[in-house]
Write an enzyme that holds these catalytic residues in place. Structure first.
Site, PDB file in Angstrom:
ATOM      1  N   ASN A  64      -5.781   2.479 -13.235  1.00 13.70           N
ATOM      2  CA  ASN A  64      -4.454   1.734 -12.882  1.00 13.70           C
ATOM      3  C   ASN A  64      -3.284   2.228 -13.200  1.00 13.70           C
ATOM      4  O   ASN A  64      -3.072   3.130 -13.991  1.00 13.70           O
ATOM      5  CB  ASN A  64      -4.652   0.390 -13.891  1.00 13.70           C
ATOM      6  CG  ASN A  64      -3.744  -0.590 -13.320  1.00 13.70           C
ATOM      7  OD1 ASN A  64      -3.509  -0.901 -12.252  1.00 13.70           O
ATOM      8  ND2 ASN A  64      -2.967  -1.270 -14.393  1.00 13.70           N
ATOM      9  N   MET A  89      -3.601  -6.767  -7.717  1.00  5.65           N
ATOM     10  CA  MET A  89      -2.890  -7.638  -8.436  1.00  5.65           C
ATOM     11  C   MET A  89      -3.986  -8.659  -8.951  1.00  5.65           C
ATOM     12  O   MET A  89      -3.609  -9.815  -9.585  1.00  5.65           O
ATOM     13  CB  MET A  89      -2.028  -8.602  -7.832  1.00  5.65           C
ATOM     14  CG  MET A  89      -0.674  -7.860  -7.020  1.00  5.65           C
ATOM     15  SD  MET A  89      -0.034  -6.700  -8.246  1.00  5.65           S
ATOM     16  CE  MET A  89       0.775  -8.066  -9.330  1.00  5.65           C
ATOM     17  N   ARG A  90      -5.241  -8.273  -9.340  1.00  2.00           N
ATOM     18  CA  ARG A  90      -6.113  -8.947  -9.863  1.00  2.00           C
ATOM     19  C   ARG A  90      -6.848  -8.170 -11.233  1.00  2.00           C
ATOM     20  O   ARG A  90      -6.644  -6.893 -10.994  1.00  2.00           O
ATOM     21  CB  ARG A  90      -7.590  -9.181  -9.107  1.00  2.00           C
ATOM     22  CG  ARG A  90      -7.013  -9.863  -7.702  1.00  2.00           C
ATOM     23  CD  ARG A  90      -6.871 -11.255  -7.751  1.00  2.00           C
ATOM     24  NE  ARG A  90      -7.620 -11.930  -8.250  1.00  2.00           N
ATOM     25  CZ  ARG A  90      -7.771 -13.501  -8.058  1.00  2.00           C
ATOM     26  NH1 ARG A  90      -7.194 -14.019  -7.199  1.00  2.00           N
ATOM     27  NH2 ARG A  90      -8.700 -14.065  -8.700  1.00  2.00           N
ATOM     28  N   HIS A 124       0.736   1.535 -13.597  1.00  4.15           N
ATOM     29  CA  HIS A 124       1.536   0.365 -14.166  1.00  4.15           C
ATOM     30  C   HIS A 124       2.966   0.735 -14.247  1.00  4.15           C
ATOM     31  O   HIS A 124       3.282   1.729 -14.670  1.00  4.15           O
ATOM     32  CB  HIS A 124       1.133  -0.136 -15.688  1.00  4.15           C
ATOM     33  CG  HIS A 124       1.831  -1.072 -16.378  1.00  4.15           C
ATOM     34  ND1 HIS A 124       1.522  -2.580 -15.960  1.00  4.15           N
ATOM     35  CD2 HIS A 124       3.010  -1.114 -17.218  1.00  4.15           C
ATOM     36  CE1 HIS A 124       2.423  -3.327 -16.610  1.00  4.15           C
ATOM     37  NE2 HIS A 124       3.337  -2.710 -17.312  1.00  4.15           N
ATOM     38  N   GLY A 184       0.863  -1.234   0.096  1.00  6.67           N
ATOM     39  CA  GLY A 184      -0.157   0.084  -0.003  1.00  6.67           C
ATOM     40  C   GLY A 184       0.802   1.425   0.047  1.00  6.67           C
ATOM     41  O   GLY A 184       0.306   2.310   0.468  1.00  6.67           O
ATOM     42  N   THR A 185       2.031   1.275  -0.648  1.00  8.84           N
ATOM     43  CA  THR A 185       2.817   2.573  -0.577  1.00  8.84           C
ATOM     44  C   THR A 185       2.217   3.657  -1.498  1.00  8.84           C
ATOM     45  O   THR A 185       2.166   4.736  -0.930  1.00  8.84           O
ATOM     46  CB  THR A 185       4.307   2.245  -1.038  1.00  8.84           C
ATOM     47  OG1 THR A 185       4.285   1.787  -2.260  1.00  8.84           O
ATOM     48  CG2 THR A 185       4.807   1.280  -0.145  1.00  8.84           C
ATOM     49  N   ASN A 186       1.671   3.083  -2.716  1.00 11.12           N
ATOM     50  CA  ASN A 186       0.782   4.233  -3.431  1.00 11.12           C
ATOM     51  C   ASN A 186      -0.474   4.762  -2.602  1.00 11.12           C
ATOM     52  O   ASN A 186      -0.718   5.587  -2.945  1.00 11.12           O
ATOM     53  CB  ASN A 186       0.471   3.753  -5.055  1.00 11.12           C
ATOM     54  CG  ASN A 186       1.655   3.688  -5.731  1.00 11.12           C
ATOM     55  OD1 ASN A 186       2.326   4.765  -6.258  1.00 11.12           O
ATOM     56  ND2 ASN A 186       2.289   2.515  -6.055  1.00 11.12           N
TER      57      ASN A 186
END
Length: 204
Positions: free
Chosen positions: A108, A91-92, A110, A13-15
């Site tokens: 998202n 990650m889904r 990336h 959860g760093t973002n």
């Protein structure tokens, strides 16, 4: 305007923390209404709890049916009346239940310059390929994995002598800057899509 966010995570959860910090310091006009994790053990859940944000964790049993998991997530996000769904290390792949409930509102992040190095191993693949420049992409999610309309990209130059971990650290540092910035654009209503489905960011 203040935008309401629902954040999807799977890991540390760093973002998520970067977004929490931007809101706390007043540079981002947003609220995080709920954080949903695909893993009950995700450290990001603790970050959310410490910030007083409601959380929900889905077990692998729920994910035995991805469609069911997405329906649960979409229903929860709808209950919290979020404006945007923010995938932050989630990650889904999100499916129709979420994408149709929040059209052109699922973001998202990336860790490469799409369309180069799509998929879950972008940093490793870029490093192994020996690229001199990689970077970070923020895009809208759609039915095609890592193929949605690009909102923003920021390059990361690969310094001579860097190991893989140094590249990953530089990528994450850039992510933590770019994601809140894109959310600021959304809060300011500066992100527009043209008739060809391309994204344009208006001058602030």
């Amino acid at each position: 305007m203040t935008i309401k966010l629902g954040v999807l995570i799977s890991g540390s959860g760093t973002n998520l923390q970067a977004i929490i910090d931007a809101i706390a310091e007043g540079s981002l006009d947003a609220t995080i209404e709920v954080v949903i994790s695909s893993r009950p053990s995700a450290k990001g859940l603790k970050r959310a709890a410490e910030a007083g944000i409601p959380t929900m964790a889905l077990s692998k049993e729920v994910y035995a049916s991805p469609e069911t998991a997405d329906e649960v997530i979409a229903s929860t996000l709808r209950q919290h009346e979020v404006d945007y769904v923010v995938m932050a290390g989630y990650m889904r792949k999100v499916g129709p239940a979420i994408l149709l409930t929040f059209p052109n509102a699922v973001l998202n992040l990336h860790p490469a310059l799409l369309p180069s190095f799509p998929g879950a191993h972008a940093i490793d693949e870029a490093f192994d390929y020996g690229v001199k420049v990689t970077g970070v992409t923020v895009h809208l999610a759609n039915a095609e994995y890592d193929r949605g309309p690009i909102i923003a990209q920021r390059p990361v130059a690969v310094e001579e002598g860097w190991g893989r971990d140094q590249l990953e650290a530089a990528i994450h540092e850039t992510e933590h800057e770019l994601y809140p910035e894109v959310l600021r654009w959304l809060a300011a209503d500066r992100v527009k899509m043209d008739e060809l489905g391309r994204i344009h960011v208006l001058e602030g």
